[in-house]
Design a protein around this motif. Structure first.
Motif, PDB file in Angstrom:
ATOM      1  N   TRP A 119       0.841  -1.197   0.000  1.00  0.00           N
ATOM      2  CA  TRP A 119       0.000   0.000   0.000  1.00  0.00           C
ATOM      3  C   TRP A 119       0.878   1.250   0.000  1.00  0.00           C
ATOM      4  O   TRP A 119       0.716   2.124  -0.837  1.00  0.00           O
ATOM      5  CB  TRP A 119      -0.935  -0.004   1.205  1.00  0.00           C
ATOM      6  N   ALA A 155      -2.555  -0.302  -4.901  1.00  0.00           N
ATOM      7  CA  ALA A 155      -2.415   0.115  -3.502  1.00  0.00           C
ATOM      8  C   ALA A 155      -3.704  -0.147  -2.729  1.00  0.00           C
ATOM      9  O   ALA A 155      -3.676  -0.708  -1.628  1.00  0.00           O
ATOM     10  CB  ALA A 155      -2.055   1.599  -3.431  1.00  0.00           C
ATOM     11  N   THR A 156      -4.807   0.245  -3.298  1.00  0.00           N
ATOM     12  CA  THR A 156      -6.087   0.090  -2.609  1.00  0.00           C
ATOM     13  C   THR A 156      -6.459  -1.375  -2.451  1.00  0.00           C
ATOM     14  O   THR A 156      -6.980  -1.775  -1.407  1.00  0.00           O
ATOM     15  CB  THR A 156      -7.187   0.864  -3.354  1.00  0.00           C
ATOM     16  N   LEU A 202      -4.580  -2.547   0.436  1.00  0.00           N
ATOM     17  CA  LEU A 202      -5.171  -2.035   1.668  1.00  0.00           C
ATOM     18  C   LEU A 202      -6.385  -2.868   2.068  1.00  0.00           C
ATOM     19  O   LEU A 202      -6.559  -3.211   3.241  1.00  0.00           O
ATOM     20  CB  LEU A 202      -5.551  -0.566   1.492  1.00  0.00           C
TER      21      LEU A 202
END
Length: 117
Positions: free
Chosen positions: A43, A83-84, A87
């Motif tokens: 992330w 990245a999300t 996450l």
């Protein structure tokens, strides 16, 4: 167009950072801690790259190069999506299912940004 692009990118970054800050990732159990940390490292790396590419895209647009701006925007979205997704995986490892909906909303915003060009 510049204002829409700038506003959208700033909103995405602020939204994701806000969600990350209000969440409590420190509650990861020991068995999931390694996976959690790996996802969080992914992330951090990818959101940094996404932010850098958004800045580059905005600069290209300010310089009048819409094509290069679009290329940078798509690259930013690629990193933002990755990245999300990391996450979301991290918070699933942590057992924080309530936060996932908000992150999924952020993921959709990244996809909209990618498809905007």
């Amino acid at each position: 167009m510049k204002n829409i692009f700038s506003s959208l990118t700033q909103s995405i970054i602020i939204f994701l950072i806000f969600l990350f800050l209000i969440s409590n990732p420190a509650n990861a159990s020991e068995t999931n801690k390694e996976n959690f940390e790996s996802h969080m490292n992914n992330w951090n790396q990818n959101i940094k790259l996404a932010s850098e590419y958004l800045d580059k895209a905005e600069n290209e647009l300010k310089n009048g190069d819409a094509i290069q701006s679009c290329i940078k925007q798509k690259q930013a979205a690629k990193y933002g999506i990755e990245a999300t997704e990391s996450l979301i995986k991290a918070f699933k490892e942590n057992g924080s299912e309530g936060d996932i909906k908000s992150f999924e909303t952020g993921l959709e915003k990244w996809k909209e940004l990618r498809d905007f060009c």
